[in-house]
Design an enzyme around this catalytic site. Structure first.
Site, PDB file in Angstrom:
ATOM      1  N   CYS A 158      -5.986   2.585   5.412  1.00 15.99           N
ATOM      2  CA  CYS A 158      -6.799   1.394   5.631  1.00 15.99           C
ATOM      3  C   CYS A 158      -6.783   0.952   7.091  1.00 15.99           C
ATOM      4  CB  CYS A 158      -6.336   0.249   4.729  1.00 15.99           C
ATOM      5  SG  CYS A 158      -4.730  -0.448   5.137  1.00 15.99           S
ATOM      6  N   GLU A 197       1.022   4.126   1.838  1.00 18.77           N
ATOM      7  CA  GLU A 197       1.593   4.580   3.109  1.00 18.77           C
ATOM      8  C   GLU A 197       2.670   3.604   3.586  1.00 18.77           C
ATOM      9  OE1 GLU A 197      -2.903   5.596   3.168  1.00 18.77           O
ATOM     10  OE2 GLU A 197      -1.648   3.931   2.515  1.00 18.77           O
ATOM     11  N   HIS A 236       0.851  -1.196   0.000  1.00 19.90           N
ATOM     12  CA  HIS A 236       0.000   0.000   0.000  1.00 19.90           C
ATOM     13  C   HIS A 236       0.886   1.244   0.000  1.00 19.90           C
ATOM     14  CE1 HIS A 236      -3.936  -1.888   1.764  1.00 19.90           C
ATOM     15  NE2 HIS A 236      -3.434  -2.603   0.774  1.00 19.90           N
ATOM     16  N   CYS A 291      -2.379  -0.019   7.230  1.00 20.65           N
ATOM     17  CA  CYS A 291      -1.648   1.243   7.120  1.00 20.65           C
ATOM     18  C   CYS A 291      -1.882   2.106   8.357  1.00 20.65           C
ATOM     19  CB  CYS A 291      -2.042   1.971   5.842  1.00 20.65           C
ATOM     20  SG  CYS A 291      -1.415   1.115   4.367  1.00 20.65           S
TER      21      CYS A 291
END
Length: 187
Positions: free
Chosen positions: A117, A91, A89, A127
């Site tokens: 998330c 981040e 992801h 995240c």
């Protein structure tokens, strides 16, 4: 509270009250506690939104961009969804570039095109959990995660519960939605 918070924030916006009484800082607030101007926040968030366009589209994941900026307004790292592997992801990618315990993270802001998330199937840590563990004290994002892939994202609520300032710039949402047309425009 979940999605209800969005409705409350919208009501507060219409009434001209902002949403600070709900714990969420919006762009209607007079100032930011971290000392950044709204213009600086917009510039960095615009960079994060632009990074979302670099993501290889996935039928089961959002295109997200993220930038980490230190307290002196210098970029520390950036990342986007699926930039290093199929399941990373944005981040997470930016944080991995710095490594755990980086000394500038406690004074940093992470800018993300999408609400971080709070539920994840591809990795053990979300995240939101990674941001909390990193020591970052401020998150700025553009678009709340819709209930498309996850029933009710709780990223904002979990970050705030950890004492992290969360700032939303919903005027960028349409740009983030455009970068995610592959998910939103499915028949």
């Amino acid at each position: 509270m979940g999605r209800r918070r969005g409705a409350l924030c919208a009501e507060a916006e219409k009434a001209g009250r902002g949403a600070t009484n709900l714990g969420l800082v919006t762009t209607t607030d007079a100032s930011h506690r971290a000392g950044r101007t709204r213009g600086e926040d917009r510039e960095w968030l615009s960079t994060a939104v632009d990074l979302a366009w670099r993501c290889p589209p996935s039928p089961s994941a959002f295109n997200v961009g993220a930038v980490i900026v230190d307290g002196d307004d210098r970029e520390l790292a950036r990342g986007w969804s699926r930039d290093t592997d199929e399941t990373v992801h944005a981040e997470e990618s930016a944080l991995l570039r710095l490594g755990p315990g980086h000394p500038r993270l406690p004074g940093a802001t992470i800018y993300s095109s999408l609400e971080p998330c709070s539920v994840r199937r591809s990795r053990p840590a979300t995240c939101t959990q990674l941001i909390i563990a990193s020591g970052i004290r401020r998150v700025v994002f553009a678009w709340r995660e819709p209930s498309l892939l996850v029933e009710d994202c709780q990223g904002i609520e979990q970050l705030e519960a950890a004492g992290i300032e969360v700032v939303e710039f919903p005027e960028f949402a349409a740009q983030v939605q455009a970068a995610n047309a592959h998910l939103l425009n499915k028949p």
